[in-house]
Design an enzyme around this catalytic site. Sequence first.
Site, mmCIF file in Angstrom:
data_model
loop_
_atom_site.group_PDB
_atom_site.id
_atom_site.type_symbol
_atom_site.label_atom_id
_atom_site.label_comp_id
_atom_site.label_asym_id
_atom_site.label_seq_id
_atom_site.Cartn_x
_atom_site.Cartn_y
_atom_site.Cartn_z
ATOM 1 N N SER A 46 23.576 14.562 50.169
ATOM 2 C CA SER A 46 23.621 13.099 50.120
ATOM 3 C C SER A 46 24.614 12.714 49.034
ATOM 4 O O SER A 46 24.666 13.338 47.971
ATOM 5 C CB SER A 46 22.237 12.543 49.789
ATOM 6 O OG SER A 46 22.276 11.137 49.693
ATOM 7 N N GLU A 47 25.389 11.677 49.288
ATOM 8 C CA GLU A 47 26.476 11.312 48.381
ATOM 9 C C GLU A 47 26.022 10.885 46.994
ATOM 10 O O GLU A 47 26.834 10.760 46.092
ATOM 11 C CB GLU A 47 27.325 10.209 49.015
ATOM 12 C CG GLU A 47 28.083 10.715 50.217
ATOM 13 C CD GLU A 47 28.828 9.614 50.940
ATOM 14 O OE1 GLU A 47 28.631 8.436 50.634
ATOM 15 O OE2 GLU A 47 29.624 9.960 51.817
ATOM 16 N N ASN A 48 24.740 10.665 46.807
ATOM 17 C CA ASN A 48 24.285 10.303 45.473
ATOM 18 C C ASN A 48 23.938 11.529 44.634
ATOM 19 O O ASN A 48 23.424 11.410 43.543
ATOM 20 C CB ASN A 48 23.100 9.340 45.526
ATOM 21 C CG ASN A 48 21.875 9.950 46.153
ATOM 22 O OD1 ASN A 48 21.975 10.813 47.015
ATOM 23 N ND2 ASN A 48 20.708 9.502 45.744
#
Length: 122
Positions: A46-48
């Site tokens: 996930s990009e976070n």
Amino acid sequence: MAWSREQMASIAARELRNGTYVNLGIGIPTLVANHVPPGVEVTLHSENGILGLGPFPLEGEEDADLINAGKQTVTITDLAVLDVTAHGLALVKLAPEVDLDQVRQRTAAEVAATGVTEYAGR
């Protein structure tokens, strides 16, 4: 007849191959984690900054401190790595280990090819 969000995620999940690292975008691609085919071992990102993303939690088992880039509660695998968002984005852009960058783009292309008008990245 248009596909449902779950159907689109299931179709995208069929592209996953054993041993791949997959960056999941925001929106429908986050549902892909719930449709990984049995026997297929993938590492979801996930990009976070979560590397080792699991499926969505069952109702009542949510942890408000574990969220994906779309601010949805998620689960993580036993070997997950949690990092800051900046590093998560750098992994997507710079690391050759990410085999399927932005599943949302692939899903959108599949959907567009079938004539479905809803953009898969929502």
